[in-house]
Design an enzyme around this catalytic site. Structure first.
Site, PDB file in Angstrom:
ATOM      1  N   SER A 191       1.571  -3.062  15.686  1.00  0.00           N
ATOM      2  CA  SER A 191       0.850  -4.006  14.827  1.00  0.00           C
ATOM      3  C   SER A 191       0.822  -5.377  15.471  1.00  0.00           C
ATOM      4  O   SER A 191       1.733  -5.748  16.228  1.00  0.00           O
ATOM      5  CB  SER A 191       1.604  -4.069  13.497  1.00  0.00           C
ATOM      6  N   TYR A 249       9.919  -5.211   8.303  1.00  0.00           N
ATOM      7  CA  TYR A 249       8.842  -4.295   8.710  1.00  0.00           C
ATOM      8  C   TYR A 249       8.456  -4.571  10.167  1.00  0.00           C
ATOM      9  O   TYR A 249       8.392  -3.664  11.006  1.00  0.00           O
ATOM     10  CB  TYR A 249       7.615  -4.466   7.803  1.00  0.00           C
ATOM     11  N   LYS A 258       8.702  -2.326  13.951  1.00  0.00           N
ATOM     12  CA  LYS A 258       7.652  -2.121  14.965  1.00  0.00           C
ATOM     13  C   LYS A 258       8.151  -2.557  16.345  1.00  0.00           C
ATOM     14  O   LYS A 258       7.951  -1.875  17.345  1.00  0.00           O
ATOM     15  CB  LYS A 258       6.378  -2.898  14.597  1.00  0.00           C
TER      16      LYS A 258
HETATM   17  P1  NAD Z   1      -0.359   4.569   5.079  1.00  0.00           P
HETATM   18  O1  NAD Z   1       0.814   4.237   4.229  1.00  0.00           O
HETATM   19  O2  NAD Z   1      -1.663   4.822   4.400  1.00  0.00           O
HETATM   20  O3  NAD Z   1      -0.002   5.830   5.995  1.00  0.00           O
HETATM   21  C1  NAD Z   1       1.294   6.098   6.462  1.00  0.00           C
HETATM   22  C2  NAD Z   1       1.598   7.559   6.152  1.00  0.00           C
HETATM   23  O4  NAD Z   1       2.915   7.879   6.621  1.00  0.00           O
HETATM   24  C3  NAD Z   1       1.572   7.858   4.652  1.00  0.00           C
HETATM   25  O5  NAD Z   1       0.718   8.969   4.422  1.00  0.00           O
HETATM   26  C4  NAD Z   1       3.022   8.185   4.309  1.00  0.00           C
HETATM   27  O6  NAD Z   1       3.126   9.135   3.278  1.00  0.00           O
HETATM   28  C5  NAD Z   1       3.546   8.693   5.647  1.00  0.00           C
HETATM   29  N1  NAD Z   1       5.003   8.559   5.842  1.00  0.00           N
HETATM   30  C6  NAD Z   1       5.757   7.437   5.698  1.00  0.00           C
HETATM   31  N2  NAD Z   1       7.037   7.700   6.001  1.00  0.00           N
HETATM   32  C7  NAD Z   1       7.103   9.028   6.338  1.00  0.00           C
HETATM   33  C8  NAD Z   1       8.146   9.888   6.743  1.00  0.00           C
HETATM   34  N3  NAD Z   1       9.420   9.475   6.849  1.00  0.00           N
HETATM   35  N4  NAD Z   1       7.861  11.181   7.026  1.00  0.00           N
HETATM   36  C9  NAD Z   1       6.577  11.636   6.931  1.00  0.00           C
HETATM   37  N5  NAD Z   1       5.552  10.864   6.537  1.00  0.00           N
HETATM   38  C10 NAD Z   1       5.805   9.572   6.255  1.00  0.00           C
HETATM   39  O7  NAD Z   1      -0.514   3.411   6.162  1.00  0.00           O
HETATM   40  P2  NAD Z   1      -1.695   3.104   7.184  1.00  0.00           P
HETATM   41  O8  NAD Z   1      -2.350   1.837   6.779  1.00  0.00           O
HETATM   42  O9  NAD Z   1      -2.501   4.299   7.421  1.00  0.00           O
HETATM   43  O10 NAD Z   1      -0.830   2.749   8.479  1.00  0.00           O
HETATM   44  C11 NAD Z   1      -0.516   3.722   9.462  1.00  0.00           C
HETATM   45  C12 NAD Z   1       0.393   3.105  10.502  1.00  0.00           C
HETATM   46  O11 NAD Z   1      -0.258   1.964  11.054  1.00  0.00           O
HETATM   47  C13 NAD Z   1       1.728   2.600   9.948  1.00  0.00           C
HETATM   48  O12 NAD Z   1       2.726   2.867  10.902  1.00  0.00           O
HETATM   49  C14 NAD Z   1       1.510   1.113   9.802  1.00  0.00           C
HETATM   50  O13 NAD Z   1       2.717   0.409   9.902  1.00  0.00           O
HETATM   51  C15 NAD Z   1       0.593   0.822  10.974  1.00  0.00           C
HETATM   52  N6  NAD Z   1      -0.224  -0.389  10.777  1.00  0.00           N
HETATM   53  C16 NAD Z   1      -0.988  -0.506   9.654  1.00  0.00           C
HETATM   54  C17 NAD Z   1      -1.708  -1.677   9.439  1.00  0.00           C
HETATM   55  C18 NAD Z   1      -2.528  -1.857   8.193  1.00  0.00           C
HETATM   56  O14 NAD Z   1      -2.836  -3.009   7.856  1.00  0.00           O
HETATM   57  N7  NAD Z   1      -2.937  -0.811   7.488  1.00  0.00           N
HETATM   58  C19 NAD Z   1      -1.677  -2.720  10.390  1.00  0.00           C
HETATM   59  C20 NAD Z   1      -0.907  -2.540  11.540  1.00  0.00           C
HETATM   60  C21 NAD Z   1      -0.184  -1.369  11.721  1.00  0.00           C
HETATM   61  N1  UFG Z   2      -4.756 -13.026   1.180  1.00  0.00           N
HETATM   62  C1  UFG Z   2      -5.128 -13.694   0.026  1.00  0.00           C
HETATM   63  N2  UFG Z   2      -4.949 -13.047  -1.164  1.00  0.00           N
HETATM   64  C2  UFG Z   2      -4.435 -11.777  -1.259  1.00  0.00           C
HETATM   65  C3  UFG Z   2      -4.075 -11.118  -0.047  1.00  0.00           C
HETATM   66  C4  UFG Z   2      -4.247 -11.765   1.152  1.00  0.00           C
HETATM   67  O1  UFG Z   2      -5.580 -14.833   0.061  1.00  0.00           O
HETATM   68  O2  UFG Z   2      -4.288 -11.256  -2.370  1.00  0.00           O
HETATM   69  C5  UFG Z   2      -4.971 -13.703   2.477  1.00  0.00           C
HETATM   70  C6  UFG Z   2      -3.693 -13.933   3.268  1.00  0.00           C
HETATM   71  O3  UFG Z   2      -3.083 -15.125   2.889  1.00  0.00           O
HETATM   72  C7  UFG Z   2      -4.231 -13.932   4.703  1.00  0.00           C
HETATM   73  C8  UFG Z   2      -5.411 -12.963   4.650  1.00  0.00           C
HETATM   74  O4  UFG Z   2      -5.786 -12.876   3.276  1.00  0.00           O
HETATM   75  O5  UFG Z   2      -4.710 -15.192   5.044  1.00  0.00           O
HETATM   76  C9  UFG Z   2      -5.078 -11.563   5.150  1.00  0.00           C
HETATM   77  O6  UFG Z   2      -3.932 -11.088   4.466  1.00  0.00           O
HETATM   78  P1  UFG Z   2      -3.467  -9.546   4.562  1.00  0.00           P
HETATM   79  O7  UFG Z   2      -2.242  -9.399   3.727  1.00  0.00           O
HETATM   80  O8  UFG Z   2      -4.608  -8.659   4.270  1.00  0.00           O
HETATM   81  O9  UFG Z   2      -3.151  -9.373   6.107  1.00  0.00           O
HETATM   82  P2  UFG Z   2      -2.045 -10.048   7.043  1.00  0.00           P
HETATM   83  O10 UFG Z   2      -2.728 -10.417   8.314  1.00  0.00           O
HETATM   84  O11 UFG Z   2      -1.333 -11.142   6.353  1.00  0.00           O
HETATM   85  O12 UFG Z   2      -1.018  -8.869   7.298  1.00  0.00           O
HETATM   86  C10 UFG Z   2      -1.449  -7.526   7.609  1.00  0.00           C
HETATM   87  C11 UFG Z   2      -0.287  -6.597   7.340  1.00  0.00           C
HETATM   88  C12 UFG Z   2       0.812  -6.868   8.312  1.00  0.00           C
HETATM   89  C13 UFG Z   2       0.286  -6.730   9.698  1.00  0.00           C
HETATM   90  C14 UFG Z   2      -0.891  -7.615   9.916  1.00  0.00           C
HETATM   91  C15 UFG Z   2      -1.495  -7.367  11.262  1.00  0.00           C
HETATM   92  O13 UFG Z   2       0.171  -6.755   6.000  1.00  0.00           O
HETATM   93  O14 UFG Z   2       1.830  -5.936   8.162  1.00  0.00           O
HETATM   94  O15 UFG Z   2      -1.880  -7.387   8.910  1.00  0.00           O
HETATM   95  O16 UFG Z   2      -1.741  -6.019  11.437  1.00  0.00           O
HETATM   96  F1  UFG Z   2       1.243  -7.064  10.571  1.00  0.00           F
END
Ligand code: NAD
Ligand code: UFG
Length: 352
Positions: free
Chosen positions: A132, A156, A160
């Site tokens: 991330s 979190y 990572k």
């Molecule tokens: P998500 O929660 O929709 O998907 C994660 C999946 O992993 C879920 O289906 C959950 O049930 C499964 N899971 C969690 N722990 C588990 C375990 N111990 N065993 C088996 N399954 C397990 O999240 P997502 O948004 O699809 O994110 C996927 C990956 O990408 C994550 O590792 C997240 O940290 C990373 N990521 C997400 C974002 C974002 O904003 N969505 C940004 C950066 C990185």
């Molecule tokens: N924001 C609002 N109102 C809300 C939610 C978010 O104003 O209800 C704003 C935040 O302050 C920020 C922007 O919208 O300025 C984006 O916020 P997000 O929470 O959607 O995303 P972030 O970039 O803060 O964080 C997300 C994940 C992190 C990850 C990061 C980069 O939550 O775990 O993206 O992947 F690390």
């Protein structure tokens, strides 16, 4: 080289990014096994991916397993010889990780260690890992390049960072591993069918799912966290990327693992390289949905960075990948999913 007979294990494949990637893998001809404990997802996503893939849906196998269950995971690896693993599974809510750090260390770290041990034991040494942009902490400047110093702002993010470090150490200990660390910026949007999309449990932490729930009437207003940042309109700026572009990024990363003999352990940003403010995102969503999003202006959210966006040069050169979709596409597809599935994979009753 990847072929239609390549077997890919996808951990967390029932989740938001995982389900979209599994669909693209099936469409590209891969055989896919998903391991997911459904902690933050629904088996309905797996069923819908199978349907969307048509005849190729038969190439998808689902195992409801927790990654930390080593015996069960070993059984999956014994039943199929995997050519590579894409590792999405993990918990991802920043605020929850601050409240329950051990839950995050236990799930994300022990899950990853167990996976890496079982992979090693079965001679499967090709991995794509979901990292991330959070590993850049509060970047001092933008765009963020992969060479920026790494830090963690919360438990979190620390998981990572630690998993990235583990991967680098594993490669140093045994150079037959090939590992690609994909650092996602802000994934949004949904498959254009409107059949799969993001369905967070409880109150959404992230901007787009929150806007979406306001638009369908589940929440009265969006709280805008911070209006005094040094940005174009005072609100926070992020690099939003369509989940389909992200999914494609995984396919090209896999192809690189199969094709290049000497890739080691390498990190790539997956972003668009463009910054969009909260108010710009709201305006684009209002345009796509025809809905007014009521706003409540509030103070900054603790821990938030001001401006974060990616340098995309390394992914463009090394993976030959570039994001295709813009903000309007992301909002259109997000609204298509939201309007067809206002309660995600659940129902108004499950929204309590
Ligand atoms: P998500 O929660 O929709 O998907 C994660 C999946 O992993 C879920 O289906 C959950 O049930 C499964 N899971 C969690 N722990 C588990 C375990 N111990 N065993 C088996 N399954 C397990 O999240 P997502 O948004 O699809 O994110 C996927 C990956 O990408 C994550 O590792 C997240 O940290 C990373 N990521 C997400 C974002 C974002 O904003 N969505 C940004 C950066 C990185
Ligand atoms: N924001 C609002 N109102 C809300 C939610 C978010 O104003 O209800 C704003 C935040 O302050 C920020 C922007 O919208 O300025 C984006 O916020 P997000 O929470 O959607 O995303 P972030 O970039 O803060 O964080 C997300 C994940 C992190 C990850 C990061 C980069 O939550 O775990 O993206 O992947 F690390």
């Amino acid at each position: 080289m990847a072929s239609s007979s390549s077997n890919i294990l996808v951990t967390g494949g029932a989740g938001y990014i995982g389900s979209h990637t599994v669909l693209q893998l099936l469409n590209a001809g891969f055989m896919v096994s998903v391991v997911d404990n459904l902690d933050n997802s629904s088996e309905i996503a797996i069923k819908r991916v199978t349907e969307l893939a048509g005849a190729k849906g038969k190439n998808l196998t689902f195992h409801k397993i927790d990654l930390r269950d080593k015996k069960a995971l070993d059984g999956v690896f014994s039943s199929t010889k995997f050519d590579a693993v894409i590792h999405f599974a993990g918990l991802k809510a920043v605020g929850e990780s601050v409240e329950k750090p051990l839950l995050y260390y236990n799930n994300n770290l022990i899950g990853s260690i167990t996976l890496l041990e079982v992979m090693g034991a079965h001679g499967c040494k090709k991995l794509v890992f979901s990292s991330s942009a959070t590993v850049y902490g509060w970047p001092k400047e933008v765009p963020c390049t992969e060479e920026f110093p790494l830090s963690a702002a919360n438990p979190y993010g620390r998981t990572k960072l630690i998993i990235e470090e583990m991967c680098r150490d594993i490669y140093v200990s045994d150079c037959s591993w090939k590992i690609i660390l994909l650092r996602y910026f802000n994934p949004v949007g949904a498959h254009p069918s409107g059949y799969i999309g993001e369905d967070p449990r409880g109150t959404p932490n992230n901007l787009m799912p929150y806007i979406q729930q306001v638009a369908v009437g589940r929440r009265p207003a969006l709280t805008v966290y911070g209006t005094d940042y040094k940005t174009k309109d005072g609100t926070g700026v992020r690099d939003y990327i369509h989940v389909l572009d992200l999914a494609d990024g995984h396919i090209v990363a896999l192809q690189k693992l199969f094709k290049d003999s000497n890739i080691g352990c390498e990190a790539y940003n997956l972003g668009t390289g463009k910054g969009t403010s909260v108010l710009e995102m709201v305006a684009a969503f209002e345009k796509a949905s025809g809905k007014k999003i009521p706003l409540v202006m509030a103070g900054r959210r603790p821990g938030d960075a001001e401006v974060v966006y990616a340098s995309t040069a390394k992914a463009e050169k090394g993976l030959n990948w570039k994001a295709k979709y813009g903000i309007d596409d992301m909002c259109r597809d997000q609204w298509n999913w939201a309007s067809k599935n206002p309660y995600g994979y659940g129902s108004p009753e499950s929204d309590k």
